[in-house]
Scaffold this motif. Structure first.
Motif, PDB file in Angstrom:
ATOM      1  N   VAL A  61       0.815  -1.217   0.000  1.00 53.46           N
ATOM      2  CA  VAL A  61       0.000   0.000   0.000  1.00 53.46           C
ATOM      3  C   VAL A  61       0.849   1.267   0.000  1.00 53.46           C
ATOM      4  O   VAL A  61       1.999   1.264   0.435  1.00 53.46           O
ATOM      5  N   SER A  62       0.236   2.364  -0.474  1.00 56.16           N
ATOM      6  CA  SER A  62       0.944   3.643  -0.469  1.00 56.16           C
ATOM      7  C   SER A  62       1.171   4.074   0.979  1.00 56.16           C
ATOM      8  O   SER A  62       0.268   4.034   1.805  1.00 56.16           O
ATOM      9  N   SER A  63       2.423   4.447   1.256  1.00 61.34           N
ATOM     10  CA  SER A  63       2.818   4.810   2.612  1.00 61.34           C
ATOM     11  C   SER A  63       4.190   5.471   2.556  1.00 61.34           C
ATOM     12  O   SER A  63       5.008   5.127   1.706  1.00 61.34           O
ATOM     13  N   GLY A  64       4.425   6.376   3.472  1.00 56.77           N
ATOM     14  CA  GLY A  64       5.730   7.007   3.572  1.00 56.77           C
ATOM     15  C   GLY A  64       6.742   6.140   4.318  1.00 56.77           C
ATOM     16  O   GLY A  64       7.910   6.486   4.430  1.00 56.77           O
ATOM     17  N   THR A  69       7.722  -2.488   5.030  1.00 55.90           N
ATOM     18  CA  THR A  69       7.342  -2.352   6.432  1.00 55.90           C
ATOM     19  C   THR A  69       5.981  -3.024   6.607  1.00 55.90           C
ATOM     20  O   THR A  69       5.038  -2.726   5.868  1.00 55.90           O
ATOM     21  N   ARG A  70       5.880  -3.946   7.537  1.00 53.31           N
ATOM     22  CA  ARG A  70       4.609  -4.643   7.770  1.00 53.31           C
ATOM     23  C   ARG A  70       3.655  -3.699   8.481  1.00 53.31           C
ATOM     24  O   ARG A  70       3.993  -3.122   9.514  1.00 53.31           O
ATOM     25  N   MET A  71       2.465  -3.573   7.915  1.00 57.44           N
ATOM     26  CA  MET A  71       1.489  -2.615   8.429  1.00 57.44           C
ATOM     27  C   MET A  71       0.207  -3.294   8.889  1.00 57.44           C
ATOM     28  O   MET A  71      -0.791  -2.644   9.162  1.00 57.44           O
ATOM     29  N   GLY A  72       0.240  -4.602   8.961  1.00 57.99           N
ATOM     30  CA  GLY A  72      -0.916  -5.395   9.354  1.00 57.99           C
ATOM     31  C   GLY A  72      -0.851  -6.722   8.636  1.00 57.99           C
ATOM     32  O   GLY A  72       0.020  -6.939   7.793  1.00 57.99           O
ATOM     33  N   PRO A  73      -1.775  -7.626   8.940  1.00 57.98           N
ATOM     34  CA  PRO A  73      -1.764  -8.930   8.272  1.00 57.98           C
ATOM     35  C   PRO A  73      -1.954  -8.776   6.757  1.00 57.98           C
ATOM     36  O   PRO A  73      -2.949  -8.209   6.308  1.00 57.98           O
ATOM     37  N   GLY A  74      -0.981  -9.226   5.998  1.00 57.21           N
ATOM     38  CA  GLY A  74      -1.074  -9.165   4.542  1.00 57.21           C
ATOM     39  C   GLY A  74      -0.939  -7.779   3.954  1.00 57.21           C
ATOM     40  O   GLY A  74      -1.272  -7.553   2.797  1.00 57.21           O
ATOM     41  N   ILE A  75      -0.448  -6.838   4.747  1.00 54.85           N
ATOM     42  CA  ILE A  75      -0.298  -5.459   4.271  1.00 54.85           C
ATOM     43  C   ILE A  75       1.133  -5.000   4.517  1.00 54.85           C
ATOM     44  O   ILE A  75       1.648  -5.099   5.632  1.00 54.85           O
ATOM     45  N   ARG A  76       1.761  -4.507   3.452  1.00 49.24           N
ATOM     46  CA  ARG A  76       3.129  -3.992   3.548  1.00 49.24           C
ATOM     47  C   ARG A  76       3.203  -2.633   2.873  1.00 49.24           C
ATOM     48  O   ARG A  76       2.426  -2.330   1.973  1.00 49.24           O
ATOM     49  N   SER A  77       4.165  -1.840   3.274  1.00 47.07           N
ATOM     50  CA  SER A  77       4.367  -0.536   2.655  1.00 47.07           C
ATOM     51  C   SER A  77       4.995  -0.709   1.278  1.00 47.07           C
ATOM     52  O   SER A  77       5.914  -1.508   1.093  1.00 47.07           O
ATOM     53  N   HIS A  88       5.574   0.436  -9.233  1.00 47.58           N
ATOM     54  CA  HIS A  88       6.984   0.632  -9.574  1.00 47.58           C
ATOM     55  C   HIS A  88       7.892   0.448  -8.363  1.00 47.58           C
ATOM     56  O   HIS A  88       8.889  -0.281  -8.430  1.00 47.58           O
ATOM     57  N   THR A  89       7.543   1.079  -7.263  1.00 44.35           N
ATOM     58  CA  THR A  89       8.442   1.031  -6.109  1.00 44.35           C
ATOM     59  C   THR A  89       8.452  -0.327  -5.415  1.00 44.35           C
ATOM     60  O   THR A  89       9.445  -0.712  -4.815  1.00 44.35           O
ATOM     61  N   ALA A  90       7.352  -1.073  -5.533  1.00 43.95           N
ATOM     62  CA  ALA A  90       7.267  -2.370  -4.846  1.00 43.95           C
ATOM     63  C   ALA A  90       7.623  -3.547  -5.750  1.00 43.95           C
ATOM     64  O   ALA A  90       7.650  -4.685  -5.286  1.00 43.95           O
ATOM     65  N   ARG A  91       7.929  -3.312  -7.008  1.00 43.57           N
ATOM     66  CA  ARG A  91       8.060  -4.413  -7.975  1.00 43.57           C
ATOM     67  C   ARG A  91       9.066  -5.482  -7.567  1.00 43.57           C
ATOM     68  O   ARG A  91       8.789  -6.676  -7.694  1.00 43.57           O
ATOM     69  N   GLU A  92      10.224  -5.112  -7.067  1.00 45.09           N
ATOM     70  CA  GLU A  92      11.222  -6.110  -6.668  1.00 45.09           C
ATOM     71  C   GLU A  92      10.705  -6.964  -5.505  1.00 45.09           C
ATOM     72  O   GLU A  92      10.868  -8.183  -5.504  1.00 45.09           O
ATOM     73  N   SER A  93      10.076  -6.324  -4.537  1.00 46.29           N
ATOM     74  CA  SER A  93       9.527  -7.050  -3.389  1.00 46.29           C
ATOM     75  C   SER A  93       8.388  -7.962  -3.816  1.00 46.29           C
ATOM     76  O   SER A  93       8.267  -9.092  -3.323  1.00 46.29           O
TER      77      SER A  93
END
Length: 108
Positions: A61-64, A69-77, A88-93
């Motif tokens: 998800v969009s986040s600064g 960074t884990r932000m909840g179950p199944g949710i990452r920054s 684009h920013t999360a593509r490698e992960s």
């Protein structure tokens, strides 16, 4: 797709409203949980789980906060506060997560 390429399962990558589309696919196809192994979302806007909750799902998800960074179950920054840049920013992960099982098998 499965029959044409000889695969027994698929993985889905979707952005934004694509999360809602994936939820609908899960509702309309009773074998969704048997065919789809993982769903990677980038700032998916769906509400609730996808399918019967068997399929592994992570939403970047969009986040600064820093990437992954884990932000909840199944949710990452996604490592950016800008919705349009989350893929684009999360593509490698995203790819690392999708392929982690394959990488573990190669190490054995």
């Amino acid at each position: 797709i499965n029959a044409e390429y000889g695969e027994s399962s698929v993985m889905i990558v979707a952005h934004s409203y694509g999360g809602v589309v994936v939820q609908r696919l899960a509702r309309e196809f009773p074998n969704f949980d048997k065919v789809v192994r993982k769903v990677a979302l980038t700032d998916g806007v769906q509400w609730g789980q996808i399918g019967d909750g068997i399929v592994k799902v992570v939403n970047w998800v969009s986040s600064g906060k820093p990437l992954d960074t884990r932000m909840g179950p199944g949710i990452r920054s996604a490592g950016t506060p800008d919705h349009s840049w989350t893929s684009h920013t999360a593509r490698e992960s995203v790819w690392d997560w999708l392929l982690e099982e394959k990488k573990k098998k190669k190490k054995k």
